[in-house]
Design a protein around this motif. Structure first.
Motif, mmCIF file in Angstrom:
data_model
loop_
_atom_site.group_PDB
_atom_site.id
_atom_site.type_symbol
_atom_site.label_atom_id
_atom_site.label_comp_id
_atom_site.label_asym_id
_atom_site.label_seq_id
_atom_site.Cartn_x
_atom_site.Cartn_y
_atom_site.Cartn_z
ATOM 1 N N ASP A 23 -24.495 -10.146 34.502
ATOM 2 C CA ASP A 23 -23.152 -10.350 35.028
ATOM 3 C C ASP A 23 -23.212 -10.994 36.400
ATOM 4 O O ASP A 23 -24.078 -10.691 37.216
ATOM 5 C CB ASP A 23 -22.407 -9.013 35.133
ATOM 6 C CG ASP A 23 -22.074 -8.433 33.772
ATOM 7 O OD1 ASP A 23 -22.019 -9.211 32.817
ATOM 8 O OD2 ASP A 23 -21.884 -7.202 33.682
ATOM 9 N N ASN A 27 -19.306 -15.633 36.050
ATOM 10 C CA ASN A 27 -19.136 -15.225 34.647
ATOM 11 C C ASN A 27 -17.898 -14.361 34.464
ATOM 12 O O ASN A 27 -17.138 -14.517 33.499
ATOM 13 C CB ASN A 27 -20.366 -14.452 34.174
ATOM 14 C CG ASN A 27 -21.577 -15.348 34.001
ATOM 15 O OD1 ASN A 27 -21.456 -16.568 33.901
ATOM 16 N ND2 ASN A 27 -22.765 -14.750 33.985
ATOM 17 N N ASP A 31 -14.416 -15.294 32.387
ATOM 18 C CA ASP A 31 -13.814 -14.439 31.360
ATOM 19 C C ASP A 31 -12.326 -14.229 31.626
ATOM 20 O O ASP A 31 -11.523 -14.198 30.685
ATOM 21 C CB ASP A 31 -14.537 -13.088 31.315
ATOM 22 C CG ASP A 31 -15.798 -13.129 30.483
ATOM 23 O OD1 ASP A 31 -15.849 -13.929 29.531
ATOM 24 O OD2 ASP A 31 -16.739 -12.368 30.783
ATOM 25 N N ILE A 34 -10.529 -17.359 30.538
ATOM 26 C CA ILE A 34 -10.442 -17.415 29.068
ATOM 27 C C ILE A 34 -9.369 -16.456 28.558
ATOM 28 O O ILE A 34 -8.606 -16.787 27.645
ATOM 29 C CB ILE A 34 -11.814 -17.076 28.448
ATOM 30 C CG1 ILE A 34 -12.825 -18.179 28.776
ATOM 31 C CG2 ILE A 34 -11.695 -16.897 26.934
ATOM 32 C CD1 ILE A 34 -14.250 -17.853 28.367
ATOM 33 N N ALA A 35 -9.285 -15.258 29.157
ATOM 34 C CA ALA A 35 -8.300 -14.267 28.719
ATOM 35 C C ALA A 35 -6.876 -14.718 28.991
ATOM 36 O O ALA A 35 -5.944 -14.329 28.280
ATOM 37 C CB ALA A 35 -8.569 -12.931 29.414
ATOM 38 N N TYR A 215 -9.586 -8.711 25.100
ATOM 39 C CA TYR A 215 -10.798 -9.520 25.297
ATOM 40 C C TYR A 215 -11.563 -9.056 26.532
ATOM 41 O O TYR A 215 -12.793 -8.892 26.493
ATOM 42 C CB TYR A 215 -10.406 -10.993 25.430
ATOM 43 C CG TYR A 215 -11.541 -11.892 25.866
ATOM 44 C CD1 TYR A 215 -12.475 -12.357 24.939
ATOM 45 C CD2 TYR A 215 -11.679 -12.270 27.199
ATOM 46 C CE1 TYR A 215 -13.522 -13.183 25.338
ATOM 47 C CE2 TYR A 215 -12.720 -13.091 27.608
ATOM 48 C CZ TYR A 215 -13.638 -13.541 26.674
ATOM 49 O OH TYR A 215 -14.674 -14.344 27.072
ATOM 50 N N LEU A 216 -10.854 -8.812 27.624
ATOM 51 C CA LEU A 216 -11.520 -8.374 28.853
ATOM 52 C C LEU A 216 -12.154 -6.995 28.684
ATOM 53 O O LEU A 216 -13.235 -6.734 29.229
ATOM 54 C CB LEU A 216 -10.521 -8.350 30.014
ATOM 55 C CG LEU A 216 -9.987 -9.707 30.482
ATOM 56 C CD1 LEU A 216 -8.998 -9.524 31.612
ATOM 57 C CD2 LEU A 216 -11.133 -10.621 30.924
ATOM 58 N N ARG A 219 -15.270 -7.395 26.575
ATOM 59 C CA ARG A 219 -16.318 -8.028 27.373
ATOM 60 C C ARG A 219 -16.776 -7.135 28.533
ATOM 61 O O ARG A 219 -17.657 -7.508 29.298
ATOM 62 C CB ARG A 219 -15.794 -9.350 27.932
ATOM 63 C CG ARG A 219 -15.554 -10.426 26.883
ATOM 64 C CD ARG A 219 -16.854 -11.082 26.483
ATOM 65 N NE ARG A 219 -17.457 -11.807 27.598
ATOM 66 C CZ ARG A 219 -18.689 -12.310 27.580
ATOM 67 N NH1 ARG A 219 -19.451 -12.125 26.521
ATOM 68 N NH2 ARG A 219 -19.180 -12.966 28.617
ATOM 69 N N VAL A 221 -15.256 -6.492 31.193
ATOM 70 C CA VAL A 221 -14.860 -7.018 32.503
ATOM 71 C C VAL A 221 -13.951 -6.018 33.202
ATOM 72 O O VAL A 221 -14.028 -5.832 34.417
ATOM 73 C CB VAL A 221 -14.162 -8.384 32.348
ATOM 74 C CG1 VAL A 221 -13.642 -8.889 33.681
ATOM 75 C CG2 VAL A 221 -15.120 -9.396 31.735
#
Length: 344
Positions: A23, A27, A31, A34-35, A215-216, A219, A221
């Protein structure tokens, strides 16, 4: 001799950190970008290509402000970590599509220079830069409180304003109705989910924001603790205290899916820098955000309360970290053992 060397190698202690990870800040920021893309693409579909140009302006202004500030102060450049780009993107998602470009530039510069860099840069700001930039732009209320009605036939022009053009329609946001104790006229819960409502770019498609949040979480995040506690608090309070004689469930769902609540709970309140470090602190922080949001929506003069609620709780994070500090490894076990021995 070889056994002794092998033993020393296995039990050698070096300075921390002892855990390596792939991480990195770029990165994590990628993310987040992208989210946000699904909700951003829906905004383009309903409001037109001005969404693209407005976002480009806020990102360029944020990145440019960070680059110039660090260049003038002779500090190493940090634009490569993508944090300034994320700030610009989040600020764009907090703005109506017809926001003048020069106003968006002012908001981005304020967010980066005043809120972030003057306090030492990434990791040292005490409040979310994008939200602070959005609140600062209330100084230009006449320019940022005009909301275009969604629809491909009503796309906002890329340059200039839609004022006076018959093919562009302004509309009241769902929050303006809820603030008066009314349900939005002609707006169903399905429309709130898919994006057919007037509002800022990041307010219109609740379903896309939820997908981005999932998604986060997948991942790793963000932790689901803050969004769930935030949204859960709003859900409980609005269910218990509906306005205007509206059925409890309807009132709760419209409050959850309207305004900037999903954007704030998923992408703003979860900011690493401006949220507590311990699980208990995060829970208290999220519940405070939810309670303040409902209080401001009910009793404030402005229909929405998400930005103000999160910023207020940002200022209390230091106190929450002090009240609920992280424990050193092994500390709780030794304390419990000492108490048991003392009781004997």
């Amino acid at each position: 001799m070889s056994n002794e060397l092998e033993t020393k190698r296995r039990f050698s202690v070096a300075s921390s950190p002892h855990i390596s990870s792939s991480d990195s800040t770029p990165n994590l920021m990628l993310d987040v970008i992208i989210a946000l893309l699904p909700a951003w693409l829906v905004a383009i579909y309903f409001f037109g290509f001005r969404v693209v140009t407005l976002t480009a302006v806020t990102i360029a202004a944020a990145v440019g402000a960070e680059y110039l500030y660090r260049r003038l102060t002779r500090q190493h450049q940090t634009v490569g970590d993508l944090s300034a780009a994320v700030t610009g993107l989040l600020l764009a998602m907090c703005l109506p599509v017809e926001t003048p470009y020069w106003v968006a530039v002012i908001g981005s510069v304020f967010a980066i220079v005043v809120v972030k860099q003057l306090f030492g840069g990434l990791g040292k700001n005490f409040m979310n830069p994008a939200l602070a930039g959005r609140v600062f732009l209330f100084s230009f209320t006449a320019f940022i409180n005009k909301y275009a009605a969604p629809g491909r036939t009503f796309w906002a022009p890329i340059f200039g304003s839609a004022a006076g053009k018959p093919d562009v329609v302004s509309a009241a946001t769902p929050m303006s109705y809820l603030h008066q104790g009314l349900l939005p006229e002609g707006v169903s819960l399905r429309q709130l989910l898919v994006g057919q409502q007037a509002g800022c770019l990041g307010e219109v498609a609740s379903l896309m924001l939820i997908l981005g949040g999932v998604y986060l979480v997948l991942r790793k995040v963000i932790s689901p603790r803050i969004p769930l506690c935030y949204l859960g608090t709003v859900a409980v309070l609005t269910f218990l205290f509906p306005m205007g004689g509206i059925p409890r469930t309807d009132w709760m769902l419209y409050n959850l899916l309207s305004g900037g609540l999903m954007l704030g709970a998923i992408f703003m309140a979860t900011d690493y820098v401006t949220s507590p470090v311990t699980p208990t602190g995060r829970t208290v922080y999220a519940v405070g955000c939810g309670a303040l949001t409902v209080f401001l929506r009910y009793f404030g003069s402005y229909p929405e309360g998400v930005s103000f609620a999160i910023l207020v709780m940002n200022t209390l994070v230091w106190s929450l970290d002090k009240a609920f500090p992280p424990h050193r490894f092994g500390t709780p076990w030794f304390k419990k053992k000492e108490k048991k021995e003392a009781s004997k």
